[in-house]
Write a protein that holds these residues in place. Structure first.
Motif, PDB file in Angstrom:
ATOM      1  N   GLU A 112       8.050  -9.775   8.018  1.00  0.00           N
ATOM      2  CA  GLU A 112       7.932 -10.380   9.294  1.00  0.00           C
ATOM      3  C   GLU A 112       6.515 -10.631   9.825  1.00  0.00           C
ATOM      4  OE1 GLU A 112      10.173  -7.353  10.981  1.00  0.00           O
ATOM      5  OE2 GLU A 112      12.180  -7.903  10.414  1.00  0.00           O
ATOM      6  N   LEU A 113       5.455  -9.682   9.067  1.00  0.00           N
ATOM      7  CA  LEU A 113       4.132  -9.935   9.817  1.00  0.00           C
ATOM      8  C   LEU A 113       3.499 -11.133   9.314  1.00  0.00           C
ATOM      9  CD1 LEU A 113       2.984  -6.308   9.804  1.00  0.00           C
ATOM     10  CD2 LEU A 113       3.338  -7.879  11.755  1.00  0.00           C
ATOM     11  N   GLY A 114       4.302 -11.978   8.388  1.00  0.00           N
ATOM     12  CA  GLY A 114       3.737 -12.975   7.736  1.00  0.00           C
ATOM     13  C   GLY A 114       3.160 -13.044   6.474  1.00  0.00           C
ATOM     14  N   GLY A 115       3.155 -11.756   5.983  1.00  0.00           N
ATOM     15  CA  GLY A 115       2.404 -11.478   4.649  1.00  0.00           C
ATOM     16  C   GLY A 115       3.094 -12.147   3.470  1.00  0.00           C
ATOM     17  N   LYS A 116       2.472 -12.370   2.373  1.00  0.00           N
ATOM     18  CA  LYS A 116       2.957 -13.278   1.543  1.00  0.00           C
ATOM     19  C   LYS A 116       2.696 -12.315   0.142  1.00  0.00           C
ATOM     20  CE  LYS A 116       2.278 -18.113   3.244  1.00  0.00           C
ATOM     21  NZ  LYS A 116       1.582 -19.029   2.673  1.00  0.00           N
ATOM     22  N   LYS A 117       1.890 -11.238   0.247  1.00  0.00           N
ATOM     23  CA  LYS A 117       1.867 -10.491  -1.016  1.00  0.00           C
ATOM     24  C   LYS A 117       1.420  -8.760  -0.680  1.00  0.00           C
ATOM     25  CE  LYS A 117       0.518 -11.217  -5.718  1.00  0.00           C
ATOM     26  NZ  LYS A 117      -0.330 -12.219  -6.624  1.00  0.00           N
ATOM     27  N   LEU A 118       1.982  -7.884  -1.236  1.00  0.00           N
ATOM     28  CA  LEU A 118       1.745  -6.510  -0.776  1.00  0.00           C
ATOM     29  C   LEU A 118       1.003  -5.980  -1.857  1.00  0.00           C
ATOM     30  CD1 LEU A 118       1.780  -4.187   1.067  1.00  0.00           C
ATOM     31  CD2 LEU A 118       4.085  -3.806   0.368  1.00  0.00           C
ATOM     32  N   PHE A 119      -0.053  -5.279  -1.911  1.00  0.00           N
ATOM     33  CA  PHE A 119      -0.881  -4.507  -3.049  1.00  0.00           C
ATOM     34  C   PHE A 119      -0.839  -3.097  -2.744  1.00  0.00           C
ATOM     35  CE2 PHE A 119      -2.729  -8.926  -2.761  1.00  0.00           C
ATOM     36  CZ  PHE A 119      -2.769  -9.250  -4.228  1.00  0.00           C
ATOM     37  N   VAL A 120      -0.893  -2.401  -3.929  1.00  0.00           N
ATOM     38  CA  VAL A 120      -1.095  -1.032  -4.058  1.00  0.00           C
ATOM     39  C   VAL A 120      -1.677  -0.713  -4.949  1.00  0.00           C
ATOM     40  CG1 VAL A 120       1.156  -0.798  -4.963  1.00  0.00           C
ATOM     41  CG2 VAL A 120       0.338   1.206  -3.548  1.00  0.00           C
ATOM     42  N   LYS A 121      -2.516   0.492  -4.859  1.00  0.00           N
ATOM     43  CA  LYS A 121      -3.559   1.070  -5.972  1.00  0.00           C
ATOM     44  C   LYS A 121      -2.878   2.443  -6.471  1.00  0.00           C
ATOM     45  CE  LYS A 121      -7.355   0.390  -3.753  1.00  0.00           C
ATOM     46  NZ  LYS A 121      -8.673   0.279  -3.686  1.00  0.00           N
ATOM     47  N   THR A 122      -2.886   2.673  -7.588  1.00  0.00           N
ATOM     48  CA  THR A 122      -2.582   4.167  -7.754  1.00  0.00           C
ATOM     49  C   THR A 122      -3.331   4.567  -8.942  1.00  0.00           C
ATOM     50  OG1 THR A 122      -0.688   5.873  -8.162  1.00  0.00           O
ATOM     51  CG2 THR A 122      -0.496   3.642  -9.424  1.00  0.00           C
TER      52      THR A 122
END
Length: 227
Positions: A112-122
């Motif tokens: 909804e915020l317009g994001g096209k990709k979400l990253f996460v590090k672990t």
């Protein structure tokens, strides 16, 4: 009943501290980072500043009790990429699917915020194997492994979730059908055996045409997701 909110209150930093400490995964430094991020987000709510990218929080509540949180934010200098900084569930509530529900709500929020990709590090240690499996089961793909990122024998695994509008083809297909067409399809199915040969042929051609349109939309959607 589980509910979600994205506005912090003055009690949340300590609730987040309690949740982080309960996991057994966060050391003292990580716990303080989570609390500091909460204070930063709370300050951002009180003093809105469009020029500063403050972290955002999604909080999960069970009958008013905060039992989980996710901290995320837009990556600076990126147009539409976001990062999930932290996600955690109160240890006594683990195993109830709260983390998966938070991820689902988070994905909706970022989209909804317009994001096209979400990253996460672990981390890449054996202790974090369930965490990596969790992200993979939620649709995240491994993007890269940074060797010895956290320590000599502790790599950094970077995962990403690419928004491809999974239900776009279905919505577009439904939107292209008029109410009369929808009623006609169900009527035709119910009374197929009572129609003439000409009507049956026309009805079959109608179904084949709609099916071909659906396949075309699906293939276009699949191609976009592969870009």
């Amino acid at each position: 009943m589980l509910s979600f909110r994205n506005k912090l209150n003055s009690r949340d930093p300590e609730a987040i501290r309690k949740i982080s400490a309960s996991t057994g995964f966060f050391d003292a430094t990580d716990i303080e980072i989570s609390v500091n991020l909460a204070h930063s987000a709370l300050d951002g709510q009180r003093h809105a500043n469009d020029n500063v990218e403050e972290p955002s929080f999604l909080l999960a509540e069970d009958n008013g009790k905060t039992v989980g949180y996710a901290c995320f934010g837009k990556i600076q200098d990126c147009n539409s990429a976001y990062e999930l900084h932290l996600i955690s569930t109160l240890s006594s509530y683990r195993g109830h699917g709260i983390g998966r529900k938070m991820i689902a709500r988070l994905l909706e929020t970022v989209r909804e915020l317009g994001g096209k990709k979400l990253f996460v590090k672990t981390e890449g240690t054996e202790q974090y194997l369930p965490t990596r499996k969790f992200y993979e089961s939620c649709g995240f793909k491994l993007e890269a492994v940074l060797k010895e990122y956290y320590d000599d024998k502790d790599d950094c695994y970077i995962y990403s979730y690419k928004f491809c509008e999974d239900d776009a083809a279905d919505k577009r297909f439904k939107n292209r059908q008029s109410p009369a067409e929808k009623r006609g399809i169900f009527f035709g199915l119910r009374h197929f055996g009572q129609t003439t040969l000409f009507d049956r042929t026309s009805l079959l051609l109608f179904y084949l045409t709609k099916f071909a349109e659906y396949v075309q939309i699906f293939l276009q959607h699949k191609l976009l997701c592969q870009l």
